[in-house]
Scaffold this active site. Structure first.
Site: not given
Length: 376
Positions: A39, A122, A140
DNA sequence: TATTCGTGGCC
DNA sequence: TGGCCAAGAAT
Protein backbone atom coordinates in the site's frame (compact mmCIF):
# COMPACT_ATOMS: atom_id res chain seq x y z
CA UNK A 1 -33.10 3.07 -11.03
CA UNK A 2 -31.57 0.07 -9.24
CA UNK A 3 -29.01 0.85 -6.56
CA UNK A 4 -25.46 -0.44 -6.91
CA UNK A 5 -25.29 -3.74 -5.03
CA UNK A 6 -21.94 -4.59 -3.41
CA UNK A 7 -22.76 -8.26 -3.88
CA UNK A 8 -22.73 -7.81 -7.66
CA UNK A 9 -19.27 -6.29 -7.41
CA UNK A 10 -18.00 -9.21 -5.32
CA UNK A 11 -19.34 -11.72 -7.83
CA UNK A 12 -17.48 -9.86 -10.55
CA UNK A 13 -14.35 -9.76 -8.36
CA UNK A 14 -14.38 -13.50 -7.75
CA UNK A 15 -14.19 -14.02 -11.48
CA UNK A 16 -11.97 -11.17 -12.62
CA UNK A 17 -9.70 -10.26 -9.72
CA UNK A 18 -6.13 -9.37 -10.64
CA UNK A 19 -3.42 -11.64 -9.32
CA UNK A 20 -0.81 -9.47 -7.64
CA UNK A 21 2.30 -10.45 -5.67
CA UNK A 22 1.05 -8.89 -2.43
CA UNK A 23 -2.39 -10.48 -2.55
CA UNK A 24 -3.35 -13.60 -0.63
CA UNK A 25 -5.01 -16.49 -2.40
CA UNK A 26 -8.81 -16.40 -2.35
CA UNK A 27 -10.07 -17.22 1.12
CA UNK A 28 -6.64 -16.89 2.72
CA UNK A 29 -5.62 -14.31 5.28
CA UNK A 30 -3.39 -11.55 3.86
CA UNK A 31 -0.11 -10.86 5.66
CA UNK A 32 -0.34 -7.36 7.22
CA UNK A 33 3.33 -6.66 6.50
CA UNK A 34 2.89 -7.36 2.80
CA UNK A 35 -0.35 -5.41 2.64
CA UNK A 36 1.25 -2.43 4.35
CA UNK A 37 4.40 -2.51 2.23
CA UNK A 38 2.43 -2.75 -1.00
CA UNK A 39 0.00 0.00 0.00
CA UNK A 40 2.84 2.41 0.76
CA UNK A 41 4.56 1.61 -2.53
CA UNK A 42 1.33 1.94 -4.47
CA UNK A 43 0.64 5.47 -3.28
CA UNK A 44 0.50 7.48 -6.51
CA UNK A 45 2.49 4.74 -8.21
CA UNK A 46 1.48 2.22 -10.84
CA UNK A 47 1.26 -1.52 -10.22
CA UNK A 48 3.82 -2.16 -12.93
CA UNK A 49 6.36 0.14 -11.33
CA UNK A 50 5.82 -1.36 -7.89
CA UNK A 51 6.12 -5.07 -8.71
CA UNK A 52 9.93 -5.36 -8.96
CA UNK A 53 10.48 -3.09 -5.95
CA UNK A 54 8.05 -5.10 -3.86
CA UNK A 55 9.81 -8.37 -4.64
CA UNK A 56 13.24 -6.87 -3.91
CA UNK A 57 12.05 -5.39 -0.64
CA UNK A 58 10.59 -8.69 0.52
CA UNK A 59 13.88 -10.41 -0.20
CA UNK A 60 15.98 -7.82 1.58
CA UNK A 61 13.51 -7.11 4.38
CA UNK A 62 11.33 -10.21 4.86
CA UNK A 63 9.49 -8.84 7.90
CA UNK A 64 8.93 -5.74 10.01
CA UNK A 65 11.80 -6.54 12.34
CA UNK A 66 14.39 -6.81 9.59
CA UNK A 67 13.19 -3.54 8.10
CA UNK A 68 13.20 -1.82 11.49
CA UNK A 69 16.82 -2.72 12.23
CA UNK A 70 18.09 -1.96 8.72
CA UNK A 71 20.22 1.17 8.20
CA UNK A 72 18.30 4.04 6.65
CA UNK A 73 20.78 4.11 3.77
CA UNK A 74 19.85 0.56 2.83
CA UNK A 75 16.16 1.45 2.76
CA UNK A 76 16.71 4.57 0.65
CA UNK A 77 18.91 2.61 -1.76
CA UNK A 78 16.24 -0.07 -2.16
CA UNK A 79 13.66 2.63 -2.82
CA UNK A 80 15.77 4.66 -5.27
CA UNK A 81 13.88 5.19 -8.52
CA UNK A 82 10.39 4.71 -7.08
CA UNK A 83 9.90 8.40 -6.25
CA UNK A 84 8.22 10.24 -3.38
CA UNK A 85 11.12 9.48 -1.09
CA UNK A 86 9.41 10.66 2.08
CA UNK A 87 7.50 7.40 1.74
CA UNK A 88 10.73 5.47 2.26
CA UNK A 89 11.70 7.49 5.31
CA UNK A 90 8.22 7.08 6.80
CA UNK A 91 8.24 3.39 5.91
CA UNK A 92 11.40 2.91 7.92
CA UNK A 93 10.09 5.00 10.82
CA UNK A 94 6.81 3.09 10.78
CA UNK A 95 8.59 -0.26 10.94
CA UNK A 96 10.51 0.93 13.98
CA UNK A 97 7.36 2.13 15.74
CA UNK A 98 5.58 -1.15 15.02
CA UNK A 99 8.57 -3.13 16.25
CA UNK A 100 9.03 -1.09 19.41
CA UNK A 101 5.51 -0.10 20.40
CA UNK A 102 3.37 -2.85 18.95
CA UNK A 103 5.44 -5.95 19.51
CA UNK A 104 6.24 -6.25 15.83
CA UNK A 105 2.60 -6.58 14.78
CA UNK A 106 0.48 -4.02 12.98
CA UNK A 107 -2.49 -2.90 15.11
CA UNK A 108 -5.81 -4.30 13.91
CA UNK A 109 -7.46 -0.94 14.30
CA UNK A 110 -8.05 1.80 11.76
CA UNK A 111 -7.37 4.68 14.15
CA UNK A 112 -4.17 3.15 15.48
CA UNK A 113 -2.97 2.48 11.93
CA UNK A 114 -3.78 6.05 10.95
CA UNK A 115 -1.42 7.28 13.68
CA UNK A 116 1.61 5.51 12.18
CA UNK A 117 4.12 7.41 10.00
CA UNK A 118 3.21 7.42 6.32
CA UNK A 119 -0.26 5.96 6.90
CA UNK A 120 -3.08 8.34 6.03
CA UNK A 121 -6.82 7.90 5.78
CA UNK A 122 -6.76 5.74 2.68
CA UNK A 123 -3.91 3.44 3.70
CA UNK A 124 -5.26 2.93 7.21
CA UNK A 125 -8.63 1.87 5.82
CA UNK A 126 -7.03 -0.36 3.19
CA UNK A 127 -4.88 -2.23 5.70
CA UNK A 128 -7.75 -2.47 8.18
CA UNK A 129 -10.02 -3.98 5.56
CA UNK A 130 -7.60 -6.14 3.59
CA UNK A 131 -5.40 -7.46 6.40
CA UNK A 132 -7.90 -7.53 9.26
CA UNK A 133 -11.37 -7.74 7.74
CA UNK A 134 -12.54 -4.50 9.35
CA UNK A 135 -15.41 -2.83 7.42
CA UNK A 136 -13.42 0.31 6.63
CA UNK A 137 -13.93 2.44 3.52
CA UNK A 138 -10.66 2.67 1.56
CA UNK A 139 -11.16 5.61 -0.77
CA UNK A 140 -8.39 6.06 -3.31
CA UNK A 141 -8.36 7.60 -6.77
CA UNK A 142 -10.05 4.55 -8.26
CA UNK A 143 -12.90 4.67 -5.77
CA UNK A 144 -13.33 8.39 -6.29
CA UNK A 145 -13.73 7.80 -10.00
CA UNK A 146 -16.06 4.81 -9.65
CA UNK A 147 -18.33 6.47 -7.11
CA UNK A 148 -18.43 9.86 -8.77
CA UNK A 149 -19.56 8.16 -11.98
CA UNK A 150 -21.97 5.90 -10.19
CA UNK A 151 -23.90 8.87 -8.79
CA UNK A 152 -22.88 11.43 -11.46
CA UNK A 153 -21.44 13.66 -8.77
CA UNK A 154 -21.15 17.25 -9.99
CA UNK A 155 -19.09 18.46 -7.04
CA UNK A 156 -15.46 18.63 -8.12
CA UNK A 157 -12.51 16.94 -6.41
CA UNK A 158 -10.97 17.33 -3.92
CA UNK A 159 -13.93 19.08 -2.27
CA UNK A 160 -16.12 16.05 -2.97
CA UNK A 161 -13.97 13.65 -0.97
CA UNK A 162 -16.06 13.63 2.23
CA UNK A 163 -19.22 12.97 0.25
CA UNK A 164 -17.58 10.16 -1.71
CA UNK A 165 -16.31 8.64 1.50
CA UNK A 166 -19.82 8.59 2.96
CA UNK A 167 -21.30 6.94 -0.08
CA UNK A 168 -18.51 4.36 -0.12
CA UNK A 169 -18.76 3.60 3.60
CA UNK A 170 -22.45 2.90 3.18
CA UNK A 171 -21.65 0.23 0.60
CA UNK A 172 -18.92 -1.61 2.54
CA UNK A 173 -20.22 -5.07 3.47
CA UNK A 174 -19.62 -6.46 6.95
CA UNK A 175 -18.29 -9.67 5.47
CA UNK A 176 -15.50 -9.54 2.88
CA UNK A 177 -14.71 -5.87 3.43
CA UNK A 178 -11.14 -6.50 2.24
CA UNK A 179 -12.34 -8.06 -0.97
CA UNK A 180 -14.73 -5.17 -1.45
CA UNK A 181 -11.89 -2.67 -1.14
CA UNK A 182 -9.76 -4.56 -3.63
CA UNK A 183 -12.73 -5.09 -5.94
CA UNK A 184 -13.35 -1.36 -6.09
CA UNK A 185 -9.73 -0.78 -7.04
CA UNK A 186 -9.73 -3.56 -9.62
CA UNK A 187 -12.91 -2.17 -11.11
CA UNK A 188 -11.36 1.28 -11.35
CA UNK A 189 -8.11 -0.06 -12.76
CA UNK A 190 -9.53 -2.41 -15.39
CA UNK A 191 -13.12 -1.37 -16.20
CA UNK A 192 -13.95 2.06 -14.86
CA UNK A 193 -10.77 3.57 -16.27
CA UNK A 194 -10.10 7.30 -16.64
CA UNK A 195 -10.40 7.12 -20.44
CA UNK A 196 -12.73 4.95 -22.46
CA UNK A 197 -14.19 2.94 -19.58
CA UNK A 198 -15.43 -0.53 -20.55
CA UNK A 199 -18.95 0.03 -19.27
CA UNK A 200 -20.34 -2.96 -21.14
CA UNK A 201 -18.29 -5.23 -18.87
CA UNK A 202 -19.13 -3.43 -15.63
CA UNK A 203 -21.17 -5.22 -12.95
CA UNK A 204 -22.71 -1.87 -12.05
CA UNK A 205 -23.53 -0.72 -15.57
CA UNK A 206 -27.27 -0.57 -15.00
CA UNK A 207 -26.95 1.31 -11.73
CA UNK A 208 -24.46 3.88 -13.03
CA UNK A 209 -26.03 7.31 -13.49
CA UNK A 210 -23.18 8.77 -15.51
CA UNK A 211 -23.28 5.81 -17.87
CA UNK A 212 -27.03 6.17 -18.34
CA UNK A 213 -26.46 9.72 -19.47
CA UNK A 214 -23.45 8.83 -21.60
CA UNK A 215 -21.26 11.17 -19.59
CA UNK A 216 -19.04 8.63 -17.84
CA UNK A 217 -15.80 10.08 -19.20
CA UNK A 218 -16.61 13.53 -17.85
CA UNK A 219 -16.45 12.29 -14.24
CA UNK A 220 -14.95 12.88 -11.79
CA UNK A 221 -15.12 16.65 -12.08
CA UNK A 222 -11.86 18.23 -11.02
CA UNK A 223 -10.69 21.65 -9.96
CA UNK A 224 -8.05 23.01 -12.30
CA UNK A 225 -4.50 22.89 -11.09
CA UNK A 226 -1.91 25.59 -10.77
CA UNK A 227 0.50 26.11 -13.70
CA UNK A 228 4.04 24.78 -13.31
CA UNK A 229 7.10 26.88 -13.92
CA UNK A 230 10.31 25.50 -15.33
CA UNK A 231 13.52 25.64 -13.28
CA UNK A 232 17.13 25.59 -14.37
CA UNK A 233 20.42 24.64 -12.77
CA UNK A 234 23.87 23.15 -13.17
CA UNK A 235 25.19 19.72 -12.12
CA UNK A 236 28.84 18.82 -11.72
CA UNK A 237 30.22 15.37 -12.40
CA UNK A 238 33.73 15.18 -10.94
CA UNK A 239 35.49 12.03 -12.09
CA UNK A 240 38.62 11.00 -10.24
CA UNK A 241 41.40 9.24 -12.15
CA UNK A 242 40.34 5.90 -10.70
CA UNK A 243 36.79 6.43 -11.93
CA UNK A 244 35.28 7.43 -8.59
CA UNK A 245 32.55 10.10 -8.71
CA UNK A 246 32.03 12.98 -6.29
CA UNK A 247 28.67 12.71 -4.51
CA UNK A 248 26.84 14.20 -1.56
CA UNK A 249 23.62 13.51 0.31
CA UNK A 250 20.70 15.91 0.10
CA UNK A 251 19.08 17.31 3.26
CA UNK A 252 16.78 14.77 4.86
CA UNK A 253 13.60 16.70 4.17
CA UNK A 254 12.21 18.38 1.10
CA UNK A 255 12.71 17.51 -2.53
CA UNK A 256 14.60 14.21 -2.96
CA UNK A 257 15.22 14.31 0.78
CA UNK A 258 17.96 12.00 1.98
CA UNK A 259 18.89 10.90 -1.53
CA UNK A 260 22.33 11.02 -3.15
CA UNK A 261 23.27 13.54 -5.83
CA UNK A 262 26.20 14.98 -7.67
CA UNK A 263 26.99 18.49 -6.43
CA UNK A 264 25.13 21.22 -8.23
CA UNK A 265 23.52 24.63 -8.08
CA UNK A 266 20.11 25.51 -6.74
CA UNK A 267 17.30 24.99 -9.21
CA UNK A 268 15.78 28.33 -10.06
CA UNK A 269 13.41 29.96 -12.51
CA UNK A 270 16.33 32.00 -13.79
CA UNK A 271 19.83 30.54 -13.92
CA UNK A 272 22.36 32.35 -16.10
CA UNK A 273 25.03 29.92 -17.26
CA UNK A 274 27.68 32.47 -16.31
CA UNK A 275 26.74 31.68 -12.74
CA UNK A 276 27.62 28.01 -13.09
CA UNK A 277 31.35 28.21 -12.48
CA UNK A 278 30.66 29.90 -9.16
CA UNK A 279 28.59 26.91 -8.07
CA UNK A 280 31.23 24.29 -8.87
CA UNK A 281 32.16 22.12 -5.89
CA UNK A 282 35.89 22.51 -6.42
CA UNK A 283 38.46 24.01 -8.75
CA UNK A 284 38.98 21.93 -11.83
CA UNK A 285 38.99 22.09 -15.62
CA UNK A 286 35.20 21.98 -15.91
CA UNK A 287 33.93 21.15 -19.35
CA UNK A 288 30.33 21.77 -20.30
CA UNK A 289 28.73 18.66 -21.74
CA UNK A 290 26.84 19.18 -25.00
CA UNK A 291 23.07 19.09 -24.56
CA UNK A 292 21.08 19.31 -21.36
CA UNK A 293 19.32 16.94 -19.03
CA UNK A 294 15.58 17.36 -18.74
CA UNK A 295 13.48 15.95 -15.99
CA UNK A 296 9.87 16.49 -14.97
CA UNK A 297 8.86 16.52 -11.34
CA UNK A 298 5.24 16.64 -10.25
CA UNK A 299 5.17 20.36 -9.79
CA UNK A 300 7.90 21.65 -12.11
CA UNK A 301 10.02 20.68 -15.10
CA UNK A 302 13.79 20.91 -14.70
CA UNK A 303 16.63 21.54 -17.14
CA UNK A 304 20.16 20.88 -15.98
CA UNK A 305 23.37 21.86 -17.70
CA UNK A 306 25.99 19.22 -16.93
CA UNK A 307 29.67 19.93 -16.35
CA UNK A 308 32.38 17.31 -16.24
CA UNK A 309 35.93 17.41 -14.95
CA UNK A 310 38.71 14.90 -14.37
CA UNK A 311 40.50 15.05 -11.04
CA UNK A 312 43.79 13.40 -10.25
CA UNK A 313 44.03 10.35 -8.09
CA UNK A 314 44.98 12.23 -4.93
CA UNK A 315 42.07 14.63 -5.07
CA UNK A 316 40.25 14.88 -1.76
CA UNK A 317 36.50 15.31 -1.38
CA UNK A 318 35.30 18.76 -0.30
CA UNK A 319 33.58 19.13 3.07
CA UNK A 320 30.36 17.14 3.24
CA UNK A 321 31.04 15.20 0.04
CA UNK A 322 32.49 11.80 -0.81
CA UNK A 323 33.92 9.82 -3.70
CA UNK A 324 32.09 6.70 -4.72
CA UNK A 325 33.80 4.10 -6.89
CA UNK A 326 32.32 3.48 -10.31
CA UNK A 327 31.40 -0.07 -9.37
CA UNK A 328 29.65 1.15 -6.22
CA UNK A 329 27.45 3.75 -7.89
CA UNK A 330 24.69 1.19 -8.22
CA UNK A 331 24.60 0.90 -4.42
CA UNK A 332 23.98 4.61 -3.95
CA UNK A 333 20.48 5.99 -3.35
CA UNK A 334 20.46 7.89 -6.64
CA UNK A 335 17.11 9.27 -7.81
CA UNK A 336 16.27 9.02 -11.49
CA UNK A 337 17.19 12.59 -12.28
CA UNK A 338 20.73 11.97 -10.98
CA UNK A 339 21.01 8.76 -12.95
CA UNK A 340 20.17 10.81 -16.02
CA UNK A 341 22.89 13.31 -15.14
CA UNK A 342 25.48 10.56 -14.67
CA UNK A 343 24.44 8.86 -17.88
CA UNK A 344 24.77 12.16 -19.68
CA UNK A 345 28.31 12.79 -18.45
CA UNK A 346 29.60 9.21 -18.36
CA UNK A 347 29.03 7.05 -21.43
CA UNK A 348 30.09 4.01 -19.41
CA UNK A 349 27.34 4.64 -16.88
CA UNK A 350 24.76 3.50 -19.41
CA UNK A 351 21.03 4.05 -19.52
CA UNK A 352 19.35 5.90 -16.66
CA UNK A 353 17.58 3.97 -13.91
CA UNK A 354 16.59 0.38 -14.59
CA UNK A 355 13.66 0.99 -16.81
CA UNK A 356 13.00 0.01 -20.38
CA UNK A 357 14.34 3.26 -21.75
CA UNK A 358 16.90 1.19 -23.52
CA UNK A 359 20.10 2.47 -25.01
CA UNK A 360 20.61 6.06 -25.83
CA UNK A 361 22.42 6.88 -29.00
CA UNK A 362 24.42 10.03 -28.41
CA UNK A 363 25.53 10.16 -32.03
CA UNK A 364 22.11 9.88 -33.59
CA UNK A 365 20.20 12.11 -31.23
CA UNK A 366 17.65 14.20 -33.01
CA UNK A 367 17.47 17.92 -32.61
CA UNK A 368 14.01 17.98 -31.10
CA UNK A 369 11.55 15.73 -29.44
CA UNK A 370 13.91 14.40 -26.85
CA UNK A 371 12.52 14.06 -23.39
CA UNK A 372 15.80 13.65 -21.55
CA UNK A 373 18.25 15.77 -23.43
CA UNK A 374 18.35 18.21 -26.29
CA UNK A 375 21.13 20.26 -27.70
CA UNK A 376 21.17 23.85 -26.96
C1' DT B 1 -7.67 24.21 1.94
C1' DA B 2 -3.61 24.35 -1.00
C1' DT B 3 1.23 22.92 -1.80
C1' DT B 4 4.82 19.94 -1.89
C1' DC B 5 6.56 15.71 -3.18
C1' DG B 6 8.98 11.39 -8.35
C1' DT B 7 8.69 8.78 -12.02
C1' DG B 8 7.39 6.55 -16.26
C1' DG B 9 3.77 5.48 -19.57
C1' DC B 10 0.17 6.85 -22.53
C1' DC B 11 -2.27 9.21 -26.40
C1' DT C 1 4.73 16.80 -27.61
C1' DG C 2 2.81 18.11 -23.50
C1' DG C 3 -0.63 17.24 -20.28
C1' DC C 4 -2.71 13.68 -17.76
C1' DC C 5 -2.51 9.91 -14.91
C1' DA C 6 -1.17 6.19 -11.01
C1' DA C 7 -3.79 2.01 -4.42
C1' DG C 8 -1.86 9.71 -1.15
C1' DA C 9 0.54 11.76 2.94
C1' DA C 10 2.41 15.55 5.33
C1' DT C 11 2.32 20.18 6.35
Amino acid sequence: MPAADPADLLVWYDRHRRRLPWRAMPGERADPYRVWLSEIMLQQTTVQAVKPYFERFLTRFPDVESLAVAPQDAVMQAWAGLGYYSRARNLHACAQVVARDHGGRFPADETALRALPGIGAYTAAAIAAIAFGIPAAAVDGNVERVVSRLIALEEPLPAAKPHIREVTQAMVPQARSGDFAQAMMDLGATICTPRRPACALCPWMVACVARREGLQESFPRKAKKAPRQIRYGAAFVAERADGAILLRTRPSSGLLGGMAEVPGSDWRADYPLSQAILDAPCEARWRRMPGIVRHVFTHFPLELTVFHARLDRQAGAPEGMRFTGADELADEALPSVMRKVLAHALPQFGAPADKGGGKREPASRKRSGKKDAVEK
